[in-house]
Design an enzyme around this catalytic site. Structure first.
Site, PDB file in Angstrom:
ATOM      1  N   ILE A  31       0.824  -1.219   0.000  1.00  0.00           N
ATOM      2  CA  ILE A  31       0.000   0.000   0.000  1.00  0.00           C
ATOM      3  C   ILE A  31       0.855   1.264   0.000  1.00  0.00           C
ATOM      4  CG2 ILE A  31      -0.241   0.167   2.541  1.00  0.00           C
ATOM      5  CD1 ILE A  31      -3.206   0.979   2.028  1.00  0.00           C
ATOM      6  N   THR A  32       2.096   1.159   0.477  1.00  0.00           N
ATOM      7  CA  THR A  32       2.953   2.353   0.527  1.00  0.00           C
ATOM      8  C   THR A  32       3.649   2.625  -0.805  1.00  0.00           C
ATOM      9  OG1 THR A  32       4.752   0.987   1.378  1.00  0.00           O
ATOM     10  CG2 THR A  32       3.418   2.180   3.022  1.00  0.00           C
ATOM     11  N   GLY A  33       3.467   1.750  -1.786  1.00  0.00           N
ATOM     12  CA  GLY A  33       4.115   1.931  -3.085  1.00  0.00           C
ATOM     13  C   GLY A  33       3.306   2.828  -4.012  1.00  0.00           C
ATOM     14  N   ASP A  35       1.553   2.127  -6.801  1.00  0.00           N
ATOM     15  CA  ASP A  35       0.227   1.615  -7.164  1.00  0.00           C
ATOM     16  C   ASP A  35      -0.681   1.530  -5.940  1.00  0.00           C
ATOM     17  OD1 ASP A  35       1.479   1.341  -9.547  1.00  0.00           O
ATOM     18  OD2 ASP A  35       1.017  -0.788  -9.824  1.00  0.00           O
ATOM     19  N   SER A 158       3.565  -8.825 -14.314  1.00  0.00           N
ATOM     20  CA  SER A 158       4.355  -7.798 -15.008  1.00  0.00           C
ATOM     21  C   SER A 158       4.685  -8.179 -16.450  1.00  0.00           C
ATOM     22  CB  SER A 158       5.672  -7.617 -14.245  1.00  0.00           C
ATOM     23  OG  SER A 158       6.589  -6.886 -15.019  1.00  0.00           O
ATOM     24  N   GLU A 160       7.417  -7.719 -17.618  1.00  0.00           N
ATOM     25  CA  GLU A 160       8.780  -8.260 -17.564  1.00  0.00           C
ATOM     26  C   GLU A 160       8.774  -9.782 -17.750  1.00  0.00           C
ATOM     27  OE1 GLU A 160      12.140  -6.863 -16.957  1.00  0.00           O
ATOM     28  OE2 GLU A 160      10.945  -5.345 -17.948  1.00  0.00           O
ATOM     29  N   TYR A 181      13.915 -10.914 -10.801  1.00  0.00           N
ATOM     30  CA  TYR A 181      12.590 -10.320 -10.553  1.00  0.00           C
ATOM     31  C   TYR A 181      11.557 -10.947 -11.483  1.00  0.00           C
ATOM     32  CZ  TYR A 181       8.770  -6.916 -11.113  1.00  0.00           C
ATOM     33  OH  TYR A 181       7.535  -6.318 -11.227  1.00  0.00           O
ATOM     34  N   ARG A 216       6.095   7.790  -8.825  1.00  0.00           N
ATOM     35  CA  ARG A 216       6.978   6.685  -9.189  1.00  0.00           C
ATOM     36  C   ARG A 216       8.264   6.763  -8.366  1.00  0.00           C
ATOM     37  NH1 ARG A 216       7.619   1.579 -11.092  1.00  0.00           N
ATOM     38  NH2 ARG A 216       7.887   1.509 -13.358  1.00  0.00           N
TER      39      ARG A 216
HETATM   40  P1  NDP Z   1       6.707  -0.033  -5.628  1.00  0.00           P
HETATM   41  O1  NDP Z   1       8.112  -0.488  -5.652  1.00  0.00           O
HETATM   42  O2  NDP Z   1       6.398   1.432  -5.709  1.00  0.00           O
HETATM   43  O3  NDP Z   1       6.000  -0.582  -4.284  1.00  0.00           O
HETATM   44  C1  NDP Z   1       6.279  -1.856  -3.796  1.00  0.00           C
HETATM   45  C2  NDP Z   1       5.543  -2.040  -2.479  1.00  0.00           C
HETATM   46  O4  NDP Z   1       5.861  -3.330  -1.941  1.00  0.00           O
HETATM   47  C3  NDP Z   1       5.924  -1.021  -1.383  1.00  0.00           C
HETATM   48  O5  NDP Z   1       4.779  -0.706  -0.636  1.00  0.00           O
HETATM   49  C4  NDP Z   1       6.905  -1.815  -0.532  1.00  0.00           C
HETATM   50  O6  NDP Z   1       7.011  -1.350   0.794  1.00  0.00           O
HETATM   51  C5  NDP Z   1       6.236  -3.177  -0.573  1.00  0.00           C
HETATM   52  N1  NDP Z   1       7.122  -4.267  -0.165  1.00  0.00           N
HETATM   53  C6  NDP Z   1       8.362  -4.546  -0.626  1.00  0.00           C
HETATM   54  N2  NDP Z   1       8.850  -5.638  -0.007  1.00  0.00           N
HETATM   55  C7  NDP Z   1       7.898  -6.051   0.860  1.00  0.00           C
HETATM   56  C8  NDP Z   1       7.809  -7.112   1.800  1.00  0.00           C
HETATM   57  N3  NDP Z   1       8.811  -7.967   1.984  1.00  0.00           N
HETATM   58  N4  NDP Z   1       6.672  -7.248   2.524  1.00  0.00           N
HETATM   59  C9  NDP Z   1       5.658  -6.372   2.373  1.00  0.00           C
HETATM   60  N5  NDP Z   1       5.690  -5.332   1.521  1.00  0.00           N
HETATM   61  C10 NDP Z   1       6.793  -5.181   0.771  1.00  0.00           C
HETATM   62  O7  NDP Z   1       5.947  -0.817  -6.787  1.00  0.00           O
HETATM   63  P2  NDP Z   1       4.725  -0.342  -7.715  1.00  0.00           P
HETATM   64  O8  NDP Z   1       3.698   0.288  -6.891  1.00  0.00           O
HETATM   65  O9  NDP Z   1       5.269   0.353  -8.894  1.00  0.00           O
HETATM   66  O10 NDP Z   1       4.204  -1.743  -8.251  1.00  0.00           O
HETATM   67  C11 NDP Z   1       3.204  -2.486  -7.549  1.00  0.00           C
HETATM   68  C12 NDP Z   1       3.299  -3.951  -7.942  1.00  0.00           C
HETATM   69  O11 NDP Z   1       3.077  -4.073  -9.346  1.00  0.00           O
HETATM   70  C13 NDP Z   1       4.651  -4.609  -7.690  1.00  0.00           C
HETATM   71  O12 NDP Z   1       4.409  -5.956  -7.358  1.00  0.00           O
HETATM   72  C14 NDP Z   1       5.359  -4.534  -9.028  1.00  0.00           C
HETATM   73  O13 NDP Z   1       6.311  -5.552  -9.139  1.00  0.00           O
HETATM   74  C15 NDP Z   1       4.185  -4.713  -9.963  1.00  0.00           C
HETATM   75  N6  NDP Z   1       4.308  -4.108 -11.264  1.00  0.00           N
HETATM   76  C16 NDP Z   1       4.598  -2.772 -11.375  1.00  0.00           C
HETATM   77  C17 NDP Z   1       4.616  -2.167 -12.605  1.00  0.00           C
HETATM   78  C18 NDP Z   1       4.944  -0.721 -12.781  1.00  0.00           C
HETATM   79  O14 NDP Z   1       5.228  -0.305 -13.912  1.00  0.00           O
HETATM   80  N7  NDP Z   1       4.869   0.094 -11.729  1.00  0.00           N
HETATM   81  C19 NDP Z   1       4.317  -2.948 -13.835  1.00  0.00           C
HETATM   82  C20 NDP Z   1       3.984  -4.327 -13.591  1.00  0.00           C
HETATM   83  C21 NDP Z   1       3.983  -4.876 -12.346  1.00  0.00           C
HETATM   84  P3  NDP Z   1       8.030  -0.133   1.197  1.00  0.00           P
HETATM   85  O15 NDP Z   1       7.308   1.132   0.824  1.00  0.00           O
HETATM   86  O16 NDP Z   1       8.209  -0.329   2.643  1.00  0.00           O
HETATM   87  O17 NDP Z   1       9.271  -0.321   0.379  1.00  0.00           O
HETATM   88  P1  GDR Z   2      11.675  -1.725 -15.814  1.00  0.00           P
HETATM   89  O1  GDR Z   2      11.763  -0.193 -15.386  1.00  0.00           O
HETATM   90  O2  GDR Z   2      12.957  -2.435 -15.685  1.00  0.00           O
HETATM   91  O3  GDR Z   2      10.994  -1.751 -17.161  1.00  0.00           O
HETATM   92  O4  GDR Z   2      10.718  -2.309 -14.673  1.00  0.00           O
HETATM   93  P2  GDR Z   2      13.013   0.803 -15.269  1.00  0.00           P
HETATM   94  O5  GDR Z   2      12.432   2.159 -15.304  1.00  0.00           O
HETATM   95  O6  GDR Z   2      13.890   0.446 -14.130  1.00  0.00           O
HETATM   96  O7  GDR Z   2      13.841   0.525 -16.624  1.00  0.00           O
HETATM   97  C1  GDR Z   2      13.291   0.754 -17.914  1.00  0.00           C
HETATM   98  C2  GDR Z   2      14.394   0.690 -18.944  1.00  0.00           C
HETATM   99  O8  GDR Z   2      15.255   1.823 -18.795  1.00  0.00           O
HETATM  100  C3  GDR Z   2      16.602   1.397 -18.917  1.00  0.00           C
HETATM  101  N1  GDR Z   2      17.504   2.336 -18.211  1.00  0.00           N
HETATM  102  C4  GDR Z   2      17.509   2.584 -16.898  1.00  0.00           C
HETATM  103  N2  GDR Z   2      16.737   2.102 -15.888  1.00  0.00           N
HETATM  104  C5  GDR Z   2      16.963   2.579 -14.636  1.00  0.00           C
HETATM  105  N3  GDR Z   2      16.176   2.149 -13.618  1.00  0.00           N
HETATM  106  N4  GDR Z   2      17.969   3.479 -14.365  1.00  0.00           N
HETATM  107  C6  GDR Z   2      18.783   3.962 -15.348  1.00  0.00           C
HETATM  108  O9  GDR Z   2      19.675   4.764 -15.079  1.00  0.00           O
HETATM  109  C7  GDR Z   2      18.535   3.507 -16.674  1.00  0.00           C
HETATM  110  N5  GDR Z   2      19.103   3.795 -17.876  1.00  0.00           N
HETATM  111  C8  GDR Z   2      18.465   3.077 -18.806  1.00  0.00           C
HETATM  112  C9  GDR Z   2      16.593   0.004 -18.293  1.00  0.00           C
HETATM  113  O10 GDR Z   2      17.753  -0.719 -18.697  1.00  0.00           O
HETATM  114  C10 GDR Z   2      15.284  -0.539 -18.850  1.00  0.00           C
HETATM  115  O11 GDR Z   2      15.481  -1.082 -20.117  1.00  0.00           O
HETATM  116  C11 GDR Z   2       9.551  -1.605 -14.250  1.00  0.00           C
HETATM  117  C12 GDR Z   2       9.309  -1.965 -12.778  1.00  0.00           C
HETATM  118  O12 GDR Z   2       8.257  -1.154 -12.301  1.00  0.00           O
HETATM  119  C13 GDR Z   2       8.914  -3.414 -12.625  1.00  0.00           C
HETATM  120  O13 GDR Z   2       8.532  -3.659 -11.286  1.00  0.00           O
HETATM  121  C14 GDR Z   2       7.734  -3.699 -13.552  1.00  0.00           C
HETATM  122  O14 GDR Z   2       7.367  -5.050 -13.449  1.00  0.00           O
HETATM  123  C15 GDR Z   2       8.102  -3.351 -14.993  1.00  0.00           C
HETATM  124  O15 GDR Z   2       8.443  -1.980 -15.040  1.00  0.00           O
HETATM  125  C16 GDR Z   2       6.941  -3.595 -15.933  1.00  0.00           C
END
Ligand code: NDP
Ligand code: GDR
Length: 369
Positions: A31-33, A35, A158, A160, A181, A216
């Site tokens: 919930i703290t992330g 999404d 995802s 990914e 991952y 983000r």
């Molecule tokens: P974030 O990294 O912003 O948030 C992740 C959340 O998971 C945070 O609340 C974090 O807590 C919590 N968390 C991490 N480890 C644990 C643990 N061990 N136990 C309980 N909670 C934990 O991710 P997003 O909001 O961007 O993404 C949400 C979900 O969707 C994730 O599962 C991600 O992999 C997936 N996803 C995201 C996409 C994207 O583009 N954003 C695309 C596809 C899938 P804390 O705040 O304490 O770190």
């Molecule tokens: P991604 O997101 O790996 O798609 O995963 P990220 O923004 O980390 O990378 C996207 C692309 O950018 C390239 N890249 C860099 N990435 C980061 N983080 N930092 C850099 O400096 C940089 N330079 C280039 C990466 O190589 C990559 O190709 C995200 C996460 O939210 C996952 O949890 C989720 O599942 C997928 O999106 C869908």
């Protein structure tokens, strides 16, 4: 900043609502992330009571939901409640599901950084793969002991998982994950399918393509770029170090994507859905639009640093979300350029506030994400 985190007294379930209409109860991990915060706003607005699991950290980790938090002593208004738990701790997951009696469970928690998963692979697998299994087990045993078989489970899958498989990627596209991952997300995906088939649990996989927002995390590439644009614009930074600029992603707005999660749990039957904009852009295009928007040239500021290249890269993601559009009636509202501008606008404002602190001597200008 005040913490929104729960205290132990904050575990009163379903108490104090003055409305007689029963609220649906949602439980959100992560919930703290990014999404989690948008989904909480969305569900509260739909009239849900929202329970979030947060993990203990030495610094407050509730910045993204502080604006929603209401002190639990104000029972009639506090419809978001927070509880300590961890996806690595099965007992905590079981305890809260049994106590909260949720109607819907959204598993959003993850170590979600792809590059970091190469550095902490065991932990990533424990949280992302086995964590999902622990939560599904908690749901299964809750149903077995209470008979509450209407409970619904959402798994945050995802794009990914498709990894090296070329676009367009749809629900039936083979997975070829390219990081610890992504492999862990594939395991979580199949655990979810298996619990649906084996126990008849209403469990869905949302296969979401990248979605971004001003909330983000600052080490994902889009936000890293827009933070830098803001700071460069106000003179706090001059260089931005990045890795591979040629990778392409299907980037949407997180606020749009949480609606798709909810829609999946409102159908008659559980299923898996791809959620995507169906447009793909390279990191270089993102740079061009974001720097260009504030009148800067990215080439003057970006430096390539090998440190940010990954041991295995995902080159090109572009979703085919026709099933979600047809069955769920979902479509994205925010397009690529609008998303970039929204993020840049917010980060220019944030940088201006930082500049005030730097000029007043309260913050070091070198301090950057
Ligand atoms: P974030 O990294 O912003 O948030 C992740 C959340 O998971 C945070 O609340 C974090 O807590 C919590 N968390 C991490 N480890 C644990 C643990 N061990 N136990 C309980 N909670 C934990 O991710 P997003 O909001 O961007 O993404 C949400 C979900 O969707 C994730 O599962 C991600 O992999 C997936 N996803 C995201 C996409 C994207 O583009 N954003 C695309 C596809 C899938 P804390 O705040 O304490 O770190
Ligand atoms: P991604 O997101 O790996 O798609 O995963 P990220 O923004 O980390 O990378 C996207 C692309 O950018 C390239 N890249 C860099 N990435 C980061 N983080 N930092 C850099 O400096 C940089 N330079 C280039 C990466 O190589 C990559 O190709 C995200 C996460 O939210 C996952 O949890 C989720 O599942 C997928 O999106 C869908």
């Amino acid at each position: 900043m005040a913490a929104a985190a729960t205290t132990e007294e904050n575990h009163v379930v379903n108490s104090g609502s003055e409305s007689t209409a029963p609220r649906k109860i949602a439980l959100i991990t992560g919930i703290t992330g990014q999404d989690g915060s948008y989904l909480t706003e969305f569900l509260l607005q739909k009239g849900y009571e929202v329970h979030g699991l947060i993990r203990r950290s030495s610094n407050f980790n509730t910045q993204r939901i502080n604006h929603i938090y209401i002190d639990p002593h104000n029972h009639s208004k506090a419809v978001m409640k927070l509880h300590y738990a961890d996806l690595t701790d099965a007992s905590s997951l079981r305890r809260w599901i049994d106590e909260i009696h949720p109607d819907e469970v959204y598993n959003l928690a993850a170590q979600s950084h792809v590059a970091v998963s190469f550095e902490i692979p065991d932990f990533t697998a424990d949280v992302v793969a086995t964590g999902a299994l622990r939560l599904l087990e908690a749901v299964r045993s809750h149903i077995a002991t209470t008979g509450r078989s209407h409970i619904k489970y959402y798994q945050a899958g995802s794009s990914e998982m498709f990894g090296a498989t070329p676009p367009p990627q749809a629900e039936n596209t083979p997975f070829h994950p390219r990081s610890p991952y992504a492999v862990s997300k594939v395991a979580a995906h199949w655990y979810t399918v298996n619990y649906r088939e084996a126990y008849g649990i209403y469990a869905c996989n949302g296969i979401l393509f990248n979605h971004e927002s001003p909330r983000r995390g600052e080490n994902f590439v889009t936000r890293k770029i827009t933070r830098a644009v803001g700071r460069i614009k106000v003179g706090l930074q001059s260089k931005l170090f990045l890795g591979n600029l040629q990778a392409s992603r299907d980037w949407g707005f997180a606020g749009d994507y949480v609606e798709a999660m909810w829609l999946m749990l409102q159908q008659e039957k559980p299923d898996d859905y791809v959620v995507a904009t169906e447009e793909s852009h390279s990191v270089e295009e993102f740079l061009k639009v974001s720097f260009g928007y504030v009148g800067l040239k990215w080439e003057d500021h970006v430096v390539i640093d090998k440190r940010y290249f990954r041991p295995a890269e995902v080159d090109n993601l572009k979703g085919d979300s026709s099933k979600a559009r047809k069955v769920l009636g979902w479509k994205p509202k925010v397009g690529f350029e609008q998303l970039v501008k929204m993020m840049v606008d917010e980060d220019v404002e944030l940088a201006k506030r930082e500049k005030v602190l730097v000029d007043a001597g309260y913050m070091d200008a070198q301090q950057q994400p």
